[in-house]
Motif scaffolding. Structure first.
Motif, PDB file in Angstrom:
ATOM      1  N   UNK A 112       0.827  -1.212   0.000  1.00  0.00           N
ATOM      2  CA  UNK A 112       0.000   0.000   0.000  1.00  0.00           C
ATOM      3  C   UNK A 112       0.859   1.259   0.000  1.00  0.00           C
ATOM      4  N   UNK A 113       1.891   1.276   0.806  1.00  0.00           N
ATOM      5  CA  UNK A 113       2.760   2.452   0.883  1.00  0.00           C
ATOM      6  C   UNK A 113       3.468   2.715  -0.445  1.00  0.00           C
ATOM      7  N   UNK A 114       3.926   1.657  -1.075  1.00  0.00           N
ATOM      8  CA  UNK A 114       4.583   1.815  -2.383  1.00  0.00           C
ATOM      9  C   UNK A 114       3.615   2.358  -3.426  1.00  0.00           C
ATOM     10  N   UNK A 115       2.405   1.856  -3.431  1.00  0.00           N
ATOM     11  CA  UNK A 115       1.424   2.336  -4.408  1.00  0.00           C
ATOM     12  C   UNK A 115       1.082   3.808  -4.165  1.00  0.00           C
ATOM     13  N   UNK A 116       0.905   4.169  -2.908  1.00  0.00           N
ATOM     14  CA  UNK A 116       0.611   5.570  -2.584  1.00  0.00           C
ATOM     15  C   UNK A 116       1.754   6.483  -3.030  1.00  0.00           C
TER      16      UNK A 116
ATOM     17  N   UNK B 116      11.493  14.268  -7.130  1.00  0.00           N
ATOM     18  CA  UNK B 116      12.277  13.508  -8.109  1.00  0.00           C
ATOM     19  C   UNK B 116      12.769  12.161  -7.584  1.00  0.00           C
ATOM     20  N   UNK B 117      12.649  11.913  -6.274  1.00  0.00           N
ATOM     21  CA  UNK B 117      13.173  10.673  -5.694  1.00  0.00           C
ATOM     22  C   UNK B 117      12.198  10.103  -4.669  1.00  0.00           C
ATOM     23  N   UNK B 118      12.214   8.767  -4.597  1.00  0.00           N
ATOM     24  CA  UNK B 118      11.530   8.041  -3.534  1.00  0.00           C
ATOM     25  C   UNK B 118      12.589   7.311  -2.717  1.00  0.00           C
ATOM     26  N   UNK B 119      12.521   7.449  -1.405  1.00  0.00           N
ATOM     27  CA  UNK B 119      13.391   6.662  -0.532  1.00  0.00           C
ATOM     28  C   UNK B 119      12.548   5.631   0.200  1.00  0.00           C
ATOM     29  N   UNK B 120      12.987   4.381   0.132  1.00  0.00           N
ATOM     30  CA  UNK B 120      12.325   3.303   0.866  1.00  0.00           C
ATOM     31  C   UNK B 120      13.212   2.949   2.068  1.00  0.00           C
ATOM     32  N   UNK B 121      12.613   2.886   3.252  1.00  0.00           N
ATOM     33  CA  UNK B 121      13.405   2.751   4.474  1.00  0.00           C
ATOM     34  C   UNK B 121      12.941   1.566   5.304  1.00  0.00           C
ATOM     35  N   UNK B 122      13.902   0.720   5.681  1.00  0.00           N
ATOM     36  CA  UNK B 122      13.598  -0.419   6.551  1.00  0.00           C
ATOM     37  C   UNK B 122      14.632  -1.510   6.384  1.00  0.00           C
TER      38      UNK B 122
ATOM     39  N   UNK C 183      11.823  -1.545  -2.949  1.00  0.00           N
ATOM     40  CA  UNK C 183      12.409  -1.041  -4.199  1.00  0.00           C
ATOM     41  C   UNK C 183      12.005  -1.933  -5.365  1.00  0.00           C
ATOM     42  N   UNK C 184      12.078  -3.241  -5.173  1.00  0.00           N
ATOM     43  CA  UNK C 184      11.690  -4.172  -6.245  1.00  0.00           C
ATOM     44  C   UNK C 184      10.231  -3.964  -6.640  1.00  0.00           C
ATOM     45  N   UNK C 185       9.410  -3.721  -5.642  1.00  0.00           N
ATOM     46  CA  UNK C 185       7.988  -3.519  -5.946  1.00  0.00           C
ATOM     47  C   UNK C 185       7.771  -2.201  -6.690  1.00  0.00           C
ATOM     48  N   UNK C 186       8.480  -1.156  -6.274  1.00  0.00           N
ATOM     49  CA  UNK C 186       8.378   0.120  -6.994  1.00  0.00           C
ATOM     50  C   UNK C 186       8.825  -0.015  -8.445  1.00  0.00           C
ATOM     51  N   UNK C 187       9.851  -0.815  -8.674  1.00  0.00           N
ATOM     52  CA  UNK C 187      10.303  -1.031 -10.058  1.00  0.00           C
ATOM     53  C   UNK C 187       9.198  -1.701 -10.874  1.00  0.00           C
ATOM     54  N   UNK C 188       8.475  -2.631 -10.258  1.00  0.00           N
ATOM     55  CA  UNK C 188       7.348  -3.269 -10.950  1.00  0.00           C
ATOM     56  C   UNK C 188       6.253  -2.259 -11.277  1.00  0.00           C
ATOM     57  N   UNK C 189       6.142  -1.230 -10.427  1.00  0.00           N
ATOM     58  CA  UNK C 189       5.138  -0.189 -10.659  1.00  0.00           C
ATOM     59  C   UNK C 189       5.600   0.844 -11.671  1.00  0.00           C
ATOM     60  N   UNK C 190       6.818   0.695 -12.161  1.00  0.00           N
ATOM     61  CA  UNK C 190       7.300   1.580 -13.215  1.00  0.00           C
ATOM     62  C   UNK C 190       8.199   2.712 -12.765  1.00  0.00           C
ATOM     63  N   UNK C 191       8.551   2.765 -11.471  1.00  0.00           N
ATOM     64  CA  UNK C 191       9.448   3.821 -11.001  1.00  0.00           C
ATOM     65  C   UNK C 191      10.874   3.470 -11.432  1.00  0.00           C
ATOM     66  N   UNK C 192      11.587   4.377 -12.075  1.00  0.00           N
ATOM     67  CA  UNK C 192      12.925   4.051 -12.576  1.00  0.00           C
ATOM     68  C   UNK C 192      13.948   3.852 -11.471  1.00  0.00           C
ATOM     69  N   UNK C 193      14.946   3.030 -11.759  1.00  0.00           N
ATOM     70  CA  UNK C 193      16.031   2.750 -10.815  1.00  0.00           C
ATOM     71  C   UNK C 193      16.687   4.022 -10.303  1.00  0.00           C
ATOM     72  N   UNK C 194      16.891   4.987 -11.189  1.00  0.00           N
ATOM     73  CA  UNK C 194      17.600   6.217 -10.827  1.00  0.00           C
ATOM     74  C   UNK C 194      16.798   7.133  -9.914  1.00  0.00           C
ATOM     75  N   UNK C 195      15.532   6.795  -9.672  1.00  0.00           N
ATOM     76  CA  UNK C 195      14.692   7.620  -8.801  1.00  0.00           C
ATOM     77  C   UNK C 195      14.461   6.986  -7.436  1.00  0.00           C
ATOM     78  N   UNK C 196      15.048   5.794  -7.188  1.00  0.00           N
ATOM     79  CA  UNK C 196      14.786   5.066  -5.951  1.00  0.00           C
ATOM     80  C   UNK C 196      16.061   4.966  -5.121  1.00  0.00           C
ATOM     81  N   UNK C 197      15.960   5.372  -3.867  1.00  0.00           N
ATOM     82  CA  UNK C 197      17.058   5.267  -2.907  1.00  0.00           C
ATOM     83  C   UNK C 197      16.629   4.293  -1.815  1.00  0.00           C
ATOM     84  N   UNK C 198      17.485   3.318  -1.543  1.00  0.00           N
ATOM     85  CA  UNK C 198      17.172   2.430  -0.416  1.00  0.00           C
ATOM     86  C   UNK C 198      17.878   2.927   0.841  1.00  0.00           C
TER      87      UNK C 198
END
Length: 415
Positions: free
Chosen positions: A275-279, A290-296, A313-328
Motif C-alpha cells: 500500500x505504501x509503495x502504491x501511494x 524527483x526521488x523516492x526513498x524506501x526505508x527499513x 524497491x523491487x515492488x516500486x520497479x514493478x510499478x514503473x518507477x525508474x532505478x535512478x529515482x529510488x534510494x534504499x
C-alpha cells in the motif's frame, strides 16, 4: 590542567586554527576495519586507520597497560571459568574507572600532540557523529567521544555476549539460551578467538572492541554494514542522478516511504509495504518529488531474511518507477530511525536540507509520525526532524535535521 599544559594547548589551538563548526557535507567518513565497526565506534576506527594517531596511542605506556590488563584477564577466564558461561565475558567491558582513566590520558596526550587535535577538527566535527559530545575545547571533545565509543562497546558486549536485554528484545536479542551448553561453548570460543587475535595488541581498546565486533558476528547481528557502500551498489544510479537534479523544479526533494515489515517468513513484502509503495508511486507520477526513498532493514519477524527497503524497491520497479529515482535506506529498525536515516542520506547525497520533504504512507503511520517527536527525544536524545504541513491523511511534510548524523550508542545494528 597544569600551567604548562594550558600554554601548549593555547599554542596548538591558535596554530592549527581550531574553530567549533558543524557537520560538513564534503566530509567522507573513513571505512575503518568494517562498516559495522566504523558506524558504531568512529573515533576508535579512526585511531586504528590513521597511522600518525595510532602511533601516538600505541606508544603511550599508560594506555598500553589497559590492553595488557584486558588480555591478562581474558587469559585467566580460559583457565578459571570452566563451565560457567557467564564468567567468560565479564572482564571485557570497560569499567567506569577504566573509562575515566583513559579519558584523562587522552586529554593529556591531546595537549601535547597536534595530531589528536587534527583528529577532532578534521574528522569528529565534520562527520557530525559526535554532536552530542561536542565541546568548544577539542581536548574535552576527544574525551567525550571516547566515552561514547566505550559505552557502545559495553552495550554490545552486554547484549551479544552476556545476554542482557536490548532495547527491542523481539527483534534484536542474542537469541541463545544462556543456560544451554551451546552458549557456554560459543562464549568460551569467543574468548579463545579474542585472545588469539589480540594477545599482542598495543592499542588499548582493541581486545574489547574486537570482542564486541565478534560477538555481533557470532549472533549474526552485524547488520550495520549491509549493502555498504550504497553509493556504489544499490543507490549508485540515484546518487549520480541527485548530483545533476534541478531541485527548484520540484515541490519537494524527496518522498520517504517508512518501513513495513512482514509478519511471516514467506512474504517478501508486507501488505502495508504494498500500500505504501502504491501511494508513493502515485505521488511520484504526479511529479511531486524527483526521488523516492524506501526505508527499513531486516527487522520483522526475528532474523527475517528479507530486507524491507530492498523488497519495496523491487515492488516500486514493478510499478514503473525508474532505478535512478529510488534510494534504499536498508538499516532502520524503527520508525524513529526511518526518519533519522533518511536525514543522514539526504545530507550525504546533497539533497536540500533547508526545505521540507514528505512522508507518504498509510494514514495510521502518517499520524504516528506526526506525533513521534517525544519518542525521538526519549530514544535518541534529539529530534531527527520537525513536522511541516499535513497535506492529506497519507502525506505529511517533514524537515530533516542534521543532528541525525549523531551515533546511537545502544542500537549496534543501526547506530
Amino acid at each position: 590542567m597544569k600551567t604548562s599544559g594550558i600554554i601548549v594547548l593555547l599554542f596548538l589551538l591558535s596554530h592549527y586554527g581550531w574553530t567549533q563548526t558543524g557537520p560538513d557535507r564534503s566530509y567522507q567518513p573513513i571505512k575503518g576495519a568494517s562498516y559495522t565497526q566504523s558506524k558504531n565506534v568512529y573515533l576508535l576506527s579512526l585511531i586504528e586507520a590513521l597511522p600518525e594517531v595510532r602511533r601516538i596511542i600505541e606508544s603511550d605506556t599508560v594506555l598500553s597497560k589497559v590492553s595488557s590488563s584486558k588480555i591478562s584477564e581474558l587469559a585467566a577466564t580460559l583457565e578459571d571459568c570452566g563451565r560457567d558461561g557467564a564468567c567468560y565475558p565479564r572482564p571485557m567491558p570497560f569499567t567506569p574507572e577504566e573509562m575515566e582513566t583513559i579519558a584523562g590520558r587522552l586529554e593529556k596526550l591531546a595537549q601535547n600532540h597536534p595530531e589528536l587535535l587534527d583528529l577532532v577538527a578534521g574528522h569528529l566535527v565534520p562527520s557530525g557523529m559526535y554532536q552530542q559530545q561536542a565541546s568548544s575545547d577539542p581536548v574535552e571533545y576527544l574525551a567525550n567521544a571516547w566515552r561514547l565509543d566505550a559505552s557502545t562497546i559495553n552495550h554490545i558486549i552486554g547484549v551479544y555476549a552476556m545476554g542482557k536485554a536490548p532495547n527491542y528484545p523481539n527483534i534484536d536479542s542474542l537469541g541463545m539460551d544462556l543456560g544451554k551448553y551451546s552458549y557456554k561453548a560459543n562464549i568460551q570460543g569467543l574468548n579463545e578467538l579474542t585472545y588469539a587475535q589480540y594477545q599482542k595488541s598495543e592499542l588499548f581498546f582493541e581486545p574489547s572492541l574486537g570482542y564486541a565486533m565478534d560477538a555481533l558476528a557470532m549472533a549474526r547481528m552485524e547488520r550495520a554494514g549491509d549493502f555498504e557502500p550504497m553509493t556504489k551498489h544499490e543507490n549508485e544510479a540515484a546518487f549520480r542522478q541527485a548530483k545533476r537534479t534541478k531541485w527548484e523544479v520540484y515541490e519537494y526533494p524527496l518522498i520517504l516511504i517508512p518501513g513495513a515489515g512482514t509478519d511471516n517468513y514467506l512474504d517478501s513484502i508486507s501488505s502495508g509495504g504494498v500500500l505504501r509503495c502504491k501511494l508513493a508511486a502515485l505521488e511520484f507520477e504526479k511529479g511531486r518529488a524527483p526521488f523516492i526513498m524506501v526505508s527499513g532493514g531486516y527487522v520483522h519477524p526475528y532474523k527475517v531474511q528479507k530486507n524491507e527497503a530492498v523488497e519495496m524497491k523491487r515492488y516500486l520497479r514493478k510499478l514503473g518507477v525508474p532505478e535512478s529515482a529510488i534510494i534504499i535506506e536498508p538499516h532502520a529498525r524503527h520508525t524513529t530511525t526511518n526518519m533519522r536515516n533518511a536525514a543522514r542520506i539526504m545530507f550525504r547525497y546533497g539533497f536540500p536540507m533547508d526545505r521540507p520533504s514528505v512522508t507518504v504512507t498509510t494514514p495510521a503511520q502518517s499520524h504516528f509520525i506526526e506525533n513521534m517527536l517525544e519518542r525521538c527525544m526519549r530514544e535518541l536524545g534529539y529530534h531527527t526532524y520537525t513536522n511541516g504541513k499535513r497535506i492529506s491523511n497519507t502525506i505529511l511534510e517533514f524537515n530533516p535535521s542534521i543532528m541525525s548524523l549523531q551515533i546511537d550508542r545502544d542500537e549496534p545494528l543501526d547506530p
